[in-house]
Design an enzyme around this catalytic site. Structure first.
Site, PDB file in Angstrom:
ATOM      1  N   GLU A 275      36.780  22.295 -54.535  1.00  0.00           N
ATOM      2  CA  GLU A 275      37.643  22.188 -55.713  1.00  0.00           C
ATOM      3  C   GLU A 275      38.888  23.037 -55.465  1.00  0.00           C
ATOM      4  O   GLU A 275      38.833  24.267 -55.500  1.00  0.00           O
ATOM      5  CB  GLU A 275      36.920  22.645 -56.980  1.00  0.00           C
ATOM      6  N   VAL A 276      39.987  22.372 -55.197  1.00  0.00           N
ATOM      7  CA  VAL A 276      41.284  23.023 -54.994  1.00  0.00           C
ATOM      8  C   VAL A 276      42.048  23.006 -56.315  1.00  0.00           C
ATOM      9  O   VAL A 276      41.891  22.085 -57.118  1.00  0.00           O
ATOM     10  CB  VAL A 276      42.074  22.283 -53.895  1.00  0.00           C
TER      11      VAL A 276
END
Length: 314
Positions: A275-276
């Site tokens: 999850e960026v």
């Protein structure tokens, strides 16, 4: 749901029917090209990798969308298999770009060491419309189950099925964005006839491990690599990230299988969802892409190093 100044769809506290879903779909506008951005980049890789079309989505009147995968050219059944997926949610751009950049710049160093199967963009219709859902207002990343109504999910599961049990590692590349809170979570509440409950967006990169098969050393190796590229999301005041307890810096756990998430489709020993956070003032788009690439390389390196372990390190 209020999106880009539009009036809400449907009646509050009443789940959508066919008419509301059609109204939602009619509002989705094509904003970029899967053919140019993704298919073209994959075509350029054909000299070095095997490229296959594993399906096609017919979303008339919007068009037909080829589903494309890239494999190691000299596939060797004696080698461990690694799966990289991106673009399960079409709006999560760095996952698509990260998968393509990994193939172009780094995949060659695993030749003769691992079989790579990379699907850079699982949801091409949603990619073009910068959307989370497919045109049926279904979330592909809650649809990886037998008999799935989401064509994107069903096709990927069919691609993976012959190799299930042979994958050592699967990394699924995602983003958490400000639009999750401003658009997609309100849309979900409206679609399902529920009240929207505001939440927060973590500032930084984090991982989602499998609560049924936690691999903390694997997750830590990825966090260490990504920390050289961009910052790791801290826990909030409650010790959580998006409502889930933080089990290690930058790591939470989900039940991948019961939630029908993409990272649960292979039965691999090592699985994770990245999850960026592309909306952070502390990260550029280039850093976000690089974080995905770093995560993929670290995941494969760790899996290969521990391939001979009976269960993987705790």
């Amino acid at each position: 749901m209020t999106t880009a100044g539009l009036e809400p769809i449907g009646t509050p506290r009443q789940p959508w029917g066919d008419a509301e879903r059609a109204q939602w779909r009619a509002r989705q506008v094509r904003r970029r090209s899967h053919v140019q951005d993704v298919a073209g980049a994959i075509e350029a890789l054909r000299e070095r990798f095997d490229v296959e079309q594993y399906g096609e989505l017919d979303y008339a009147p919007d068009g037909r969308y080829p589903l494309l995968a890239v494999r190691s050219r000299n596939w060797d059944d004696a080698l461990p298999c690694m799966l990289v997926t991106g673009g399960v949610h079409g709006y999560e751009t760095s996952g698509v770009r990260g998968a393509l950049q990994f193939l172009d710049a780094h995949a060659a160093r695993y030749a003769g060491r691992a079989n790579l199967l990379v699907v850079p963009c699982v949801s091409p219709w949603a990619y073009e419309r910068v959307q989370r859902w497919n045109p049926e207002a279904l979330d592909p990343n809650r649809s990886f189950r037998d008999g799935s109504r989401a064509g994107e999910s069903a096709a990927l599961m069919q691609l993976v099925a012959p190799l299930r049990g042979r994958f050592l590692m699967h990394i699924d590349l995602h983003e958490t964005t400000d639009s999750d809170e401003s658009e997609f979570r309100p849309a979900l509440a409206a679609r399902d006839g529920k009240a929207f409950e505001p939440g927060g967006i973590p500032d930084g990169f984090y991982l989602v491990d499998d609560s049924a098969n936690p691999q903390p050393a694997f997750q830590q190796a990825i966090i260490d690599a990504v920390a050289q590229v961009t910052h790791i999301a801290p826990a909030d005041a409650d010790g959580t990230i998006i409502g889930s307890p933080v089990v290690a810096p930058g790591v939470i756990e989900y039940a991948l299988g019961p939630l029908a998430l993409c990272a649960g489709i292979t039965g691999a020993r090592f699985t994770t969802t990245t999850e960026v956070y592309p909306d952070s003032p502390r990260a550029t788009p280039e850093q976000c892409d690089a974080a995905q690439v770093a995560a993929v390389c670290a995941a494969i390196d760790f899996a290969l190093e521990h391939a001979g372990d009976a269960r993987g390190p705790a």
